[in-house]
Design a protein around this motif. Structure first.
Motif, short mmCIF file in Angstrom:
data_model
loop_
_atom_site.label_atom_id
_atom_site.label_comp_id
_atom_site.label_asym_id
_atom_site.label_seq_id
_atom_site.Cartn_x
_atom_site.Cartn_y
_atom_site.Cartn_z
N SER A 65 0.85 -1.19 0.00
CA SER A 65 0.00 0.00 0.00
C SER A 65 0.88 1.24 0.00
O SER A 65 1.95 1.27 0.61
N SER A 66 0.43 2.28 -0.70
CA SER A 66 1.18 3.53 -0.73
C SER A 66 0.21 4.71 -0.67
O SER A 66 -0.89 4.66 -1.24
N LEU A 67 0.63 5.75 0.03
CA LEU A 67 -0.15 6.98 0.15
C LEU A 67 0.50 8.05 -0.71
O LEU A 67 1.72 8.11 -0.83
N GLU A 68 -0.35 8.92 -1.27
CA GLU A 68 0.17 10.03 -2.05
C GLU A 68 -0.72 11.25 -1.83
O GLU A 68 -1.95 11.14 -1.94
N ARG A 69 -0.09 12.37 -1.50
CA ARG A 69 -0.87 13.59 -1.33
C ARG A 69 -1.15 14.19 -2.70
O ARG A 69 -0.23 14.45 -3.48
N TYR A 70 -2.44 14.42 -3.00
CA TYR A 70 -2.80 14.91 -4.32
C TYR A 70 -3.09 16.41 -4.33
O TYR A 70 -3.25 17.00 -5.42
N TRP A 71 -3.19 17.05 -3.15
CA TRP A 71 -3.53 18.47 -3.13
C TRP A 71 -2.66 19.21 -2.12
O TRP A 71 -2.52 18.79 -0.99
N HIS A 72 -2.04 20.27 -2.56
CA HIS A 72 -1.39 21.26 -1.71
C HIS A 72 -1.99 22.60 -2.06
O HIS A 72 -2.47 22.82 -3.19
N LEU A 73 -1.95 23.53 -1.12
CA LEU A 73 -2.39 24.88 -1.42
C LEU A 73 -1.44 25.47 -2.45
O LEU A 73 -0.25 25.64 -2.18
N PRO A 74 -1.93 25.77 -3.64
CA PRO A 74 -1.01 26.30 -4.67
C PRO A 74 -0.68 27.76 -4.42
O PRO A 74 -1.40 28.45 -3.69
N PRO A 75 0.41 28.26 -5.00
CA PRO A 75 0.68 29.70 -4.92
C PRO A 75 -0.50 30.48 -5.50
O PRO A 75 -1.05 30.11 -6.54
N THR A 76 -0.89 31.53 -4.80
CA THR A 76 -2.07 32.28 -5.21
C THR A 76 -1.67 33.68 -5.65
O THR A 76 -1.14 34.46 -4.86
N ALA A 77 -1.92 33.98 -6.92
CA ALA A 77 -1.63 35.31 -7.43
C ALA A 77 -2.67 36.30 -6.89
O ALA A 77 -3.85 35.96 -6.76
N THR A 78 -2.22 37.48 -6.56
CA THR A 78 -3.14 38.50 -6.05
C THR A 78 -4.03 39.00 -7.18
O THR A 78 -3.55 39.38 -8.25
N LEU A 79 -5.33 38.98 -6.93
CA LEU A 79 -6.30 39.42 -7.92
C LEU A 79 -6.36 40.95 -7.94
O LEU A 79 -6.47 41.58 -6.88
N ARG A 80 -6.29 41.54 -9.11
CA ARG A 80 -6.35 42.99 -9.24
C ARG A 80 -7.57 43.38 -10.08
O ARG A 80 -7.61 43.14 -11.28
N LEU A 81 -8.59 43.90 -9.40
CA LEU A 81 -9.79 44.37 -10.08
C LEU A 81 -9.87 45.89 -9.97
O LEU A 81 -9.12 46.52 -9.23
#
Length: 650
Positions: free
Chosen positions: A219-235
Motif C-alpha cells: 500500500s502507498s499513500l500520495e498527497r494529491y492536493w497542496h495549497l497552490p501559490p495564489t496570485a493576487t487578484l487585481r480588479l
C-alpha cells in the motif's frame, strides 16, 4: 452518504464471507435506506447507504461496471457536477440521474490516480480496478468524511468507522500512546499532528487530500492536493471584488443544497452563518423550500454573567437576520436539563476516541437530533469562515497600519486610523504606539522587557510519559506550534492553516459520525475550494478597509445582511457561557470523579496528577460560571475525557 467498508485479500486466498458479514453487522447501529454488498474472489465491498441527494435514492452501492471492470463503494457528495458533465462528456439525458459514484468512476477512467484533484465536495471512496488488480481510494482535501484502514500480510481492510475493523482476525484493540500524548500536549482543538495515525495501534486513517493505492500486496499513500501559490487578484473597484465573491459563494452554497429532504443550517448572530443562510434562502425559494435554522441558546434560568461585549444569548441578533433574510423556519434550542458531562460516555462511543469540544458536544448532538426529526438531510454551517470569507482581526488591522507606517504612507494611515478609532471608540493616542511597536519591533524591544509566550494551557502530561513517547520533539518535527501564539505574519499563518493537514482533520470525525447516527450531512460553503481560492487571492487591504475588522465580508454583504449584524463591532456572540450552570446538579460528582482520577495509579502514568490537583484547587468545590474559559477547567475536562476513554478501553 454512506458507511462503507471492504476487504482485499493480499495472499490470493478467497474472501471469508463471515468476515465481510461481520463488518456489515457492525454498521447496523446506524439507520439505513439500503444495505448492499459486492464481492469476487479477492475483494469484498459493502455499503450501508443513507439517501441524501436526489440521485442517491435507489442508487446501487457498491456498484460494478461490467464493461470497464471497475467496482466502487463510496461515501460522497460531489458538488461540481455541472463542471464534470462537460469535462467527462456526460450525455444530456444522463445529467439528472447519473450518481456521484458513477461520476467518480468516469473521473477515474479519464484521469486515473489524479482524478481526486478534479472533484469538489465531501468524499471518501474505494475503487477496485480488476484489470490492473489495484485497489484505489481517496479522501477529500479537508477530510470531511472519515476513512480508516488496517493491513497485515494477509489482507487490507477499510471502513468509515473504526470499531468494525476489530471484528476481523489479527486486528486487536491496542492503545497508540504516541497519538494519546499528542492529544494531551496540543493545547488547541487539534487532536494530533500525525493525521495518518489514530488512537489505536495498527489502525490508520487515510489523511485528508490523500489517495491510497494497494497493488501487489503493498500500500502507498500520495498527497494529491497542496495549497497552490495564489496570485493576487487585481480588479478595478471594491464592487468588482464584492460581485465576484457573491458569484463564487452563491455557487458554493447552491450546490450544497442538493437533497431530496429538507435543508437546515446552524445560525448564530454572526457574519459567517448569517452569510451562508442569506444565500441559501434565496436559492431555496426557487425550489419552493424553506430553510430550517437551528440556534443553541442558554437555559431559561441562566443568569448571563458575561461582560457587555459578549452575548451568551444571541437570539436578538439571530432574529434580526431571520427578519431581514426571510424564508426561514427558525428553531431556538435551549436543551433544558442537558449537561455536557452527561454526554461524555455517549460521545466517546460515537467518536471512538477522546475529544476536546466538551462544552459544545451536547448542543452539536442536540441540533442533529432536532434536524433529523424535522426531516432535514443537509445542515449548512459556516465553521471555516474565519479563515476564508470573514478573514480579519484587530491584529490584522494593526499589522496593515504598521505596514503603512513603514512605507511612510502617512496620509493613508491617518485616514484609516480616524475611521478605526471612530468604529471602535478609541483614540489615536492609544493606537499609534501599538502601530509603532508593530512597525519597528526591534526598536520597541529596547524599551519593553520580552517576556516570551506562555503555554496557553499548563502542561498536564506526565513528564515520564512525555519523554517515553518523545512527544515534544515529534510535534516540533511536524512544525506544530504549542506556544499558543503565532509570532509571524498573519497572512503566512492563514496559508499554513490551509496547507497543514492537522488543522483539517479535527472536524471531519465528529461531523461524519454524527451524520451516520442521524442520517444527515453537515455542509460548509465557507470551506469550498473555490471560495477559499478566491478569498486567498483578494488583496490584503480588502480585509482591513474603512477602519473595520473583517471588512471585506461586511462590505460584500451590504443589503444581504442587516446592518445591525453586518456592522456590529461591539458585541460578540459567545458559546458555552452556560456550561458550568448546566453542570450545577452534577458538580459534586464531577469533582469527586476528578479527585479519584488524581489518585488513580493507571492515570498517574499518563497525566500529571500534580497539575490536576492544582487545577482542582483553583476551581474549588463551588461551581463558578466564569471558570468555563479557564485553563484549569480545560485541564479537568480533558483529563476526565481521557480517563473515561482509557477505562472504557481497558
Amino acid at each position: 452518504m454512506s458507511a462503507i467498508t471492504g476487504i482485499y485479500q493480499l495472499n490470493n486466498a478467497p474472501i471469508h464471507l463471515e468476515h465481510g458479514n461481520n463488518l456489515m453487522k457492525s454498521l447496523e447501529q446506524f439507520p439505513s435506506d439500503d444495505i448492499r454488498t459486492w464481492r469476487n474472489e479477492d475483494v469484498f465491498f459493502g455499503c450501508h447507504a443513507q439517501w441524501i441527494t436526489p440521485e442517491s435514492v435507489n442508487e446501487r452501492l457498491p456498484f460494478y461496471d461490467n464493461e470497464q471492470k471497475l467496482a466502487i463503494t463510496s461515501d460522497a457528495i460531489i458538488d461540481n457536477r455541472t463542471e464534470l458533465f462537460e469535462r467527462l462528456q456526460v450525455k444530456q439525458s444522463q445529467k439528472k440521474t447519473i450518481t456521484d459514484s458513477e461520476l467518480i468512476l468516469l473521473a477515474y477512467l479519464k484521469w486515473g490516480k489524479e482524478s481526486p484533484k478534479y472533484l469538489i465536495g465531501d468524499f471518501a471512496y474505494m475503487i477496485w480496478d480488476e484489470r490492473n488488480q489495484t485497489l484505489f481510494g481517496a479522501r477529500d482535501f479537508s477530510g470531511a468524511r472519515t476513512l480508516y484502514y488496517c493491513k497485515d500480510h494477509f489482507s487490507f481492510a477499510f471502513c468509515t468507522i473504526i470499531d468494525p475493523l476489530f471484528k476481523l482476525p489479527n486486528f486487536k484493540k491496542e492503545l497508540n500512546e504516541e497519538w494519546l500524548a499528542e492529544f494531551i500536549v496540543i493545547p488547541t482543538i487539534v487532536e494530533s499532528a500525525d493525521v495518518h495515525n489514530t488512537v489505536y495501534k495498527n489502525i490508520y486513517q487515510l489523511p485528508p487530500a490523500h489517495t491510497i493505492t494497494v497493488v501487489n500486496g503493498k500500500s502507498s499513500l500520495e498527497r494529491y492536493w497542496h495549497l497552490p501559490p495564489t496570485a493576487t487578484l487585481r480588479l478595478k473597484s471594491d464592487e468588482e471584488y464584492h460581485e465576484a465573491f457573491r458569484e463564487v459563494f452563491d455557487l458554493a452554497v447552491t450546490e450544497k443544497l442538493r437533497t431530496y429532504g429538507q435543508v437546515g443550517a446552524h445560525l448564530s448572530g454572526g457574519l459567517d452563518s448569517g452569510s451562508v443562510v442569506s444565500f441559501a434562502t434565496k436559492a431555496l425559494q426557487k425550489e419552493n423550500k424553506q430553510l430550517h435554522t437551528f440556534s443553541s441558546i442558554p437555559e431559561d434560568n441562566f443568569n448571563d454573567w458575561t461582560p457587555k461585549y459578549y452575548a451568551a444569548d444571541e437570539r436578538p441578533f439571530i432574529k434580526e437576520t431571520v427578519r431581514h433574510v426571510g424564508n426561514i423556519s427558525d428553531h431556538y434550542l435551549s436543551f433544558e436539563g442537558r449537561s455536557p458531562l452527561a454526554d461524555v460516555d455517549d460521545f466517546l462511543a460515537l467518536m471512538e476516541m477522546p475529544y476536546k469540544f466538551f462544552e459544545n458536544a451536547y448542543w452539536l448532538k442536540g441540533i442533529s437530533e432536532k434536524a433529523h426529526n424535522e426531516g432535514v438531510k443537509i445542515v449548512l454551517n459556516g465553521a471555516r469562515g474565519n479563515h476564508s470569507i470573514s478573514w480579519g482581526s484587530e491584529r490584522l488591522n494593526i499589522e496593515y497600519y504598521a505596514s503603512l507606517l513603514k512605507k511612510l504612507k502617512l496620509i493613508h494611515l491617518n485616514q484609516e486610523l480616524n475611521v478605526y478609532c471612530r468604529n471602535f471608540r478609541t483614540g489615536k493616542r492609544v493606537m499609534l504606539p501599538i502601530v509603532a511597536r508593530n512597525a519597528f519591533p526591534n526598536f520597541a524591544q529596547l524599551f519593553t522587557k520580552n517576556k516570551g509566550f506562555d503555554y496557553p494551557i499548563p502542561s498536564f502530561i506526565n513528564p515520564v510519559f512525555a519523554q517515553k513517547t518523545d512527544v515534544y520533539n515529534r510535534l516540533d518535527r511536524y512544525d506544530m506550534d504549542i506556544s499558543g501564539s503565532f509570532r509571524g505574519d498573519l497572512n503566512e499563518y492563514r496559508r499554513k492553516h490551509y496547507d497543514q493537514l492537522y488543522y483539517w482533520n479535527k472536524s471531519g470525525t465528529a461531523t461524519t459520525k454524527l451524520s451516520l447516527r442521524y442520517s444527515l450531512w453537515d455542509r460548509d460553503p465557507t470551506n469550498d475550494l473555490r471560495v477559499i481560492r478566491y478569498c486567498l487571492s483578494i488583496p490584503e487591504e480588502q480585509y482591513v478597509k474603512n477602519g473595520m475588522e473583517r471588512s471585506f465580508l461586511r462590505s460584500a454583504t451590504k443589503d444581504i445582511l442587516p446592518d445591525s449584524i453586518r456592522l456590529n463591532h461591539y458585541v460578540r456572540g459567545i458559546q458555552a457561557a452556560d456550561t458550568i450552570h448546566r453542570m450545577k446538579s452534577s458538580w459534586k460528582a464531577f469533582m469527586e470523579e476528578l479527585h479519584q482520577l488524581k489518585n488513580d495509579s493507571l492515570m498517574s502514568e499518563i497525566l500529571d496528577v500534580k497539575a490536576i490537583g492544582a487545577a482542582l484547587s483553583h476551581i474549588g468545590d463551588q461551581p463558578s460560571p466564569e471558570h468555563v474559559w479557564s485553563n484549569e477547567f480545560k485541564i479537568l475536562t480533558r483529563s476526565l475525557i481521557v480517563s473515561r476513554f482509557i477505562k472504557g478501553f481497558s
